[in-house]
Write an enzyme that holds these catalytic residues in place. Structure first.
Site, PDB file in Angstrom:
ATOM      1  N   THR A  63     -10.777 -24.264   1.232  1.00  0.00           N
ATOM      2  CA  THR A  63     -11.040 -24.489  -0.196  1.00  0.00           C
ATOM      3  C   THR A  63     -11.989 -25.804  -0.166  1.00  0.00           C
ATOM      4  OG1 THR A  63      -9.018 -25.754  -0.773  1.00  0.00           O
ATOM      5  CG2 THR A  63      -9.024 -23.430  -0.692  1.00  0.00           C
TER       6      THR A  63
ATOM      7  N   CYS B  73       1.081  -1.106  -0.191  1.00  0.00           N
ATOM      8  CA  CYS B  73      -0.005   0.223  -0.187  1.00  0.00           C
ATOM      9  C   CYS B  73       0.849   1.347   0.003  1.00  0.00           C
ATOM     10  CB  CYS B  73      -0.886  -0.005   1.149  1.00  0.00           C
ATOM     11  SG  CYS B  73      -1.880  -1.524   1.480  1.00  0.00           S
TER      12      CYS B  73
HETATM   13  P1  FAD Z   1      -0.267  -9.985  -1.737  1.00  0.00           P
HETATM   14  O1  FAD Z   1       0.145  -9.181  -0.765  1.00  0.00           O
HETATM   15  O2  FAD Z   1      -0.296  -9.572  -3.146  1.00  0.00           O
HETATM   16  O3  FAD Z   1       0.829 -11.110  -1.627  1.00  0.00           O
HETATM   17  C1  FAD Z   1       0.677 -12.378  -2.589  1.00  0.00           C
HETATM   18  C2  FAD Z   1       2.102 -12.669  -2.773  1.00  0.00           C
HETATM   19  O4  FAD Z   1       2.128 -13.921  -3.145  1.00  0.00           O
HETATM   20  C3  FAD Z   1       2.901 -12.040  -3.834  1.00  0.00           C
HETATM   21  O5  FAD Z   1       3.951 -11.272  -3.111  1.00  0.00           O
HETATM   22  C4  FAD Z   1       3.235 -13.112  -5.104  1.00  0.00           C
HETATM   23  O6  FAD Z   1       4.657 -12.802  -5.396  1.00  0.00           O
HETATM   24  C5  FAD Z   1       2.944 -14.218  -4.005  1.00  0.00           C
HETATM   25  N1  FAD Z   1       2.755 -15.291  -5.144  1.00  0.00           N
HETATM   26  C6  FAD Z   1       1.683 -15.719  -5.853  1.00  0.00           C
HETATM   27  N2  FAD Z   1       1.845 -16.880  -6.301  1.00  0.00           N
HETATM   28  C7  FAD Z   1       2.927 -17.530  -6.227  1.00  0.00           C
HETATM   29  C8  FAD Z   1       3.458 -18.869  -6.044  1.00  0.00           C
HETATM   30  N3  FAD Z   1       3.086 -19.551  -7.157  1.00  0.00           N
HETATM   31  N4  FAD Z   1       4.794 -18.861  -5.369  1.00  0.00           N
HETATM   32  C9  FAD Z   1       4.959 -18.357  -4.557  1.00  0.00           C
HETATM   33  N5  FAD Z   1       4.696 -17.068  -4.254  1.00  0.00           N
HETATM   34  C10 FAD Z   1       3.474 -16.593  -4.981  1.00  0.00           C
HETATM   35  N6  FAD Z   1      -5.400  -2.606   0.139  1.00  0.00           N
HETATM   36  C11 FAD Z   1      -5.729  -1.740   0.994  1.00  0.00           C
HETATM   37  O7  FAD Z   1      -6.547  -2.243   1.771  1.00  0.00           O
HETATM   38  N7  FAD Z   1      -5.456  -0.290   1.164  1.00  0.00           N
HETATM   39  C12 FAD Z   1      -4.471   0.329   0.308  1.00  0.00           C
HETATM   40  O8  FAD Z   1      -4.261   1.282   0.522  1.00  0.00           O
HETATM   41  C13 FAD Z   1      -3.926  -0.347  -0.710  1.00  0.00           C
HETATM   42  N8  FAD Z   1      -3.199   0.145  -1.514  1.00  0.00           N
HETATM   43  C14 FAD Z   1      -2.460  -0.693  -2.423  1.00  0.00           C
HETATM   44  C15 FAD Z   1      -1.622  -0.180  -3.459  1.00  0.00           C
HETATM   45  C16 FAD Z   1      -0.924  -1.031  -4.133  1.00  0.00           C
HETATM   46  C17 FAD Z   1       0.105  -0.557  -5.317  1.00  0.00           C
HETATM   47  C18 FAD Z   1      -0.935  -2.189  -4.458  1.00  0.00           C
HETATM   48  C19 FAD Z   1      -0.481  -3.157  -5.417  1.00  0.00           C
HETATM   49  C20 FAD Z   1      -1.906  -2.789  -3.361  1.00  0.00           C
HETATM   50  C21 FAD Z   1      -2.649  -2.047  -2.479  1.00  0.00           C
HETATM   51  N9  FAD Z   1      -3.861  -2.720  -1.807  1.00  0.00           N
HETATM   52  C22 FAD Z   1      -4.261  -1.987  -0.776  1.00  0.00           C
HETATM   53  C23 FAD Z   1      -4.123  -4.049  -2.053  1.00  0.00           C
HETATM   54  C24 FAD Z   1      -3.380  -5.064  -0.807  1.00  0.00           C
HETATM   55  O9  FAD Z   1      -1.945  -4.704  -1.013  1.00  0.00           O
HETATM   56  C25 FAD Z   1      -3.733  -6.498  -1.047  1.00  0.00           C
HETATM   57  O10 FAD Z   1      -5.129  -6.445  -1.068  1.00  0.00           O
HETATM   58  C26 FAD Z   1      -3.102  -7.201  -0.261  1.00  0.00           C
HETATM   59  O11 FAD Z   1      -1.632  -7.276  -0.325  1.00  0.00           O
HETATM   60  C27 FAD Z   1      -3.412  -8.842  -0.435  1.00  0.00           C
HETATM   61  O12 FAD Z   1      -2.821  -9.732   0.280  1.00  0.00           O
HETATM   62  P2  FAD Z   1      -2.515 -11.284  -0.417  1.00  0.00           P
HETATM   63  O13 FAD Z   1      -1.742 -11.862   0.805  1.00  0.00           O
HETATM   64  O14 FAD Z   1      -3.895 -11.761  -0.804  1.00  0.00           O
HETATM   65  O15 FAD Z   1      -1.608 -10.758  -1.767  1.00  0.00           O
END
Ligand code: FAD
Length: 816
Positions: free
Chosen positions: A272, A42
């Site tokens: 899941t 973020c």
């Molecule tokens: P992520 O945090 O994206 O983590 C997933 C990780 O899994 C990634 O690093 C990826 O490399 C890894 N991965 C994927 N597939 C594989 C694999 N096969 N093997 C190994 N590793 C893998 N949300 C808010 O609520 N407020 C905000 O202000 C906000 N600002 C944001 C700004 C930006 C620029 C971005 C990109 C996102 C923002 N978000 C915000 C969204 C928030 O960051 C995401 O909702 C949150 O990070 C989701 O968490 P996650 O664990 O699902 O995914």
């Protein structure tokens, strides 16, 4: 127990640490494809904008630290490539070496996030075209900014991330164009709320193109971005931020159930379709708590809460994740935009009947310095169930959205909002917080105390069945008005009730909705079919105004954060400077304060106004435009708008330009009291708006200008007869109807006095004080034998040609 977690950022890292707190003995392995774990995604746009200057601050935890503090093994640059569910084995690839190996698990957690959608268009992979998801993406963009020194950027997509990037690139000195395929930015909020964001983006010198999609990108000397409409934008840098797609390929290949949009389906424990595999974060589909429908909400809050639930469940606790309601917030330059629950489009889509209340309220007591307005929209069912809310404002938006979010979560109704006891002291709120006020308004609607119409119904209304009643003060009309409206200021409504047709529905409006509500209540109680315009003229005018500035945007490069564009004042000697503090005043307060100040100063003098009502940015330009004053500069810093206005000077040569004159000419033929009052009210109103007004008195109308006690003048018999029979001056005029041998006329005068309404002589004097030109018709004077000495002093005696000249210079000639 051995737990393998795929994805080491928001959801994955949180699951790992919570698990450790729940189970000290578990073996926990965190697999992350990228170079970093647990970084602050973020914060990425703000490092690009040099708001967060220290890159290291984005790295919340390193693998080493995680090992030391939580005994968790994090493997970065390792990718999960397949799952063997029968053997409970996951296949991994070490990216540095290409080595593939397997890891067994007792429980597997998928938190792979969502990847930016790359539109399938030519040129999306060109150098200079970027997406932003990871630290690596951010580093690439930063390197490009440093090396290529771009001056222009195109951001494709006007969602949260696109808008944050746009702001931050402009912060770095780039001139930014936003391309959005929809007709609005910020899809989670309703159009009229987004319209305020459009205004602000334009004010901040963002070039905004709405309703036009990206077609292709071509590399010539520069990048040429082609839009579906055929328009081309030249740029040095393109950021694609058109949305994200769940990274569910691993789950799909493993045969796990996916939802319609490709997100992984999970139960309330985040399991899941395979109970030993959990999934969470951006990659999953959960329940929308309000609609009960499946939802994919790619935000950090749900991801980290789901992490806790999944970890607890793995550790043997019966934790559940109930669902999401879509609460989000974003900073867009000086504005904060937030929403929770369902918006109008979703409610329509789900077929849920709803109503809405829209207010413009101050974040805290107006008398305490720094108050600023916020637009607040509430959506609710006809029974009062809260469906959603949206807010756009400078300060205090975060607090209100969280109150409504909590209220929705706890099943509260609009009636509960009326009762909520919220913290109050002048620097923080009001004794009736905006949350209470919107509850009152919604409650009024549901109890039948107020009917309302919305901005998008206005232009469709049949004028034979509806009449628009503008209850603002005449000075406010310079901010624009709904065409063919009747203007009766709220304070005069009761006295002038007869002017309102009972045969039509009356749509009452003011600037922001509050006086409209008061007016509607007066009329409803007097038996009118009256409704209020929700959100007032402010909401309507924002929504119906031009939303894009793509075609009109001046191609000015922005080399610093300063967006104030100074226009040279016109060359005047003895120009004085004045300051005016209009902070804390709500629309139209700042404009009225400015209007009154301009009356005190001389043409050419400069007034620097400070205001916190962000509507002032567009209001002041419209007002200056219509009143002949000049906005020399306008800008904002930290939510305080500073505008420099030079009082206009009438320049004779400008009269012949194409600009439409605002002058008004009135021909007063009638000498009736009621018509004369109406004429002078109109004249005073127009003069207050800065219009030049000429009143030409002819025939019976000339009597209004006669002195009560004129000097003796020589007359022949016929002239003497006329003199005797005709009323001498304004005091002696009679009503055109219901004169009733003088009773009706005297009653009206009495009522006017009681209600503090100026008498006709006072109205005449006020018109003269306001610069209204009074002309007597020479021909009528000759005909009736009226001499110059019998008329009020200072009246111009003119022929018809002079009147026709004045009429030629006007945009309206009114005959009374
Ligand atoms: P992520 O945090 O994206 O983590 C997933 C990780 O899994 C990634 O690093 C990826 O490399 C890894 N991965 C994927 N597939 C594989 C694999 N096969 N093997 C190994 N590793 C893998 N949300 C808010 O609520 N407020 C905000 O202000 C906000 N600002 C944001 C700004 C930006 C620029 C971005 C990109 C996102 C923002 N978000 C915000 C969204 C928030 O960051 C995401 O909702 C949150 O990070 C989701 O968490 P996650 O664990 O699902 O995914």
């Amino acid at each position: 127990m051995k737990i393998v977690i795929i994805g080491g950022v928001a959801g994955g890292a949180s699951t790992a640490t919570r698990l450790r707190r729940m189970d000290e003995k578990a073996e926990i392995i965190l697999i992350e494809r990228g170079e970093y774990i647990s970084f602050a995604n973020c914060g990425l746009p703000y490092h690009i904008g040099e708001v967060i200057t220290d890159r290291e601050k984005l790295l919340v935890v390193t693998p080493q630290k995680l090992k030391e503090t939580s005994n968790i093994e994090a493997r970065v640059r390792h990718e999960a490539i397949s799952i063997d569910r029968n053997k409970k084995i996951i296949k991994l690839r070490e990216l540095a070496t290409g080595r593939e190996y397997s890891e067994s698990y007792d429980k597997l957690v998928l938190s792979p996030g969502a990847s930016p959608i790359i539109p399938p268009v030519e040129g999306a992979g060109l150098p200079g075209v970027f997406t932003l998801r990871s630290m690596t993406d951010m580093d690439r963009i930063n390197s490009f900014l440093l090396e290529a020194k771009p001056t222009r950027a195109v951001v494709v997509g006007g969602g949260f991330i696109g808008l944050e990037i746009a702001e931050n690139l402009q912060h770095r000195g780039l001139q930014v164009t936003i391309i959005e395929m929809l007709n609005q930015v910020m899809a989670p909020i309703d159009y009229e709320m987004a319209a305020m964001v459009h205004q602000h983006l334009q004010f901040k010198r963002i070039r905004l193109s709405l309703g036009d999609g990206l077609k292709s990108i071509h590399a010539e000397k520069l990048l040429k971005v082609a839009l579906n409409s055929g328009k081309i934008v030249e740029t040095d840098l393109v950021i694609l931020s058109v949305g994200v797609r769940p990274e569910s390929i691993l789950a799909k290949d493993a045969g796990l159930d996916l939802g319609a949009r490709g997100a992984i389906i999970v139960n309330e424990h985040l399991q899941t379709s395979d109970p030993d595999i959990y999934a969470l974060g951006d990659a999953v589909e959960v329940k929308n708590l309000i609609s009960g429908k499946p939802a994919n909400l790619p935000l950090a809050g749900p991801a980290s809460k789901q992490a806790r639930v999944a970890a607890d469940h793995i550790a043997g606790r019966p934790s559940i994740f109930k669902g999401v309601q879509g609460t989000s917030i974003v900073k867009i330059f000086d504005l904060t935009v937030a929403c929770t629950g369902l918006n109008s489009r979703q409610l329509d889509e789900f077929g849920l009947p709803y109503k809405n209340a829209l207010i413009h309220s101050s974040n805290h007591a107006g008398y305490y310095p720094g108050a600023s307005p916020m637009a607040f929209k509430l959506l609710f069912s006809p029974e009062g169930k809260l469906y959603g809310a949206q807010l756009v404002g400078l300060e205090g938006v975060d607090k209100r959205i969280d109150v409504i979010s909590t209220a929705i979560h706890s099943g509260a109704t609009v009636y509960d909002l009326e009762e909520l006891e919220l913290a109050y002291a002048p620097p923080y709120g009001s004794s009736r917080d905006p949350v209470n006020i919107i509850g009152f308004l919604a409650g009024n609607m549901l109890r039948g105390d107020l009917k309302s119409v919305n901005w998008n119904e206005v232009d469709k209304m049949d004028r034979n069945l509806n009449v628009f009643l503008d209850v603002r003060e005449p000075e406010e009309l310079t901010l624009g008005h709904i065409s063919d409206s009747l203007n009766i200021p709220l304070g005069q409504l009761r006295e002038r009730i007869k002017e309102i047709p009972r045969s039509k529905r009356v749509i009452v409006y003011c600037q922001v909705g509050q006086r409209g509500y008061f007016g509607a209540r007066i009329l409803m109680q007097l038996g009118f079919d009256a409704v209020n315009l929700n959100g007032g003229f402010k909401t309507y005018s924002h929504a119906v105004g031009e939303q894009s500035n793509f075609d009109t945007f001046e191609n000015v490069s922005i080399s610093s954060r300063e967006e104030i564009q100074e226009i040279a004042p016109f060359n005047m000697e003895n120009t004085n400077e004045f300051t005016l503090d209009a902070c804390g005043l709500q629309c139209p307060g700042p404009i009225l304060k400015l209007y009154n100040k301009t009356k005190e100063v001389n043409p050419g003098d400069i007034i620097t106004v400070k205001a916190t009502d962000f509507g002032f940015t567009s209001d002041v330009e419209a007002w200056a435009d219509r009143t002949g004053n000049k906005v020399l500069s306008i800008g904002s810093e930290g939510g305080v708008i500073t505008a420099r206005i030079q009082k206009g000077v009438e320049k004779k040569e400008e009269k012949s330009t194409a600009a439409m004159s605002q002058d008004k000419t009135m021909v007063i033929f009638s000498g009736d009291l009621d018509k004369a009052i109406a004429a002078f009210i109109i004249a005073n109103g127009a003069a207050a708006m800065g219009h030049k007004v000429t009143m030409f008195f002819t025939f019976w109308g000339l009597n209004l200008l006669r002195k009560v006690n004129p000097p003796k003048v020589k007359k022949n018999l016929v002239e003497k007869m006329f003199s005797f029979m005709m009323p001498r001056g304004a005091e002696k005029t009679k009503l055109s109807q219901m004169h009733m041998a003088g009773m009706g006329t005297e009653m009206i005068k009495m009522i006017m006095k009681k209600k503090n309404i100026n008498s006709l002589p006072e109205l005449i004097q006020s018109a003269r004080d306001n610069g209204v030109i009074l002309q007597a018709c020479q021909m009528t004077m000759d005909l009736m034998g009226i001499n110059k000495e019998e008329l009020l002093d200072g009246i111009d005696i003119v022929g018809v040609a002079t009147m026709i000249n004045a009429s030629d210079d006007s945009n309206a000639t009114i005959f009374i």
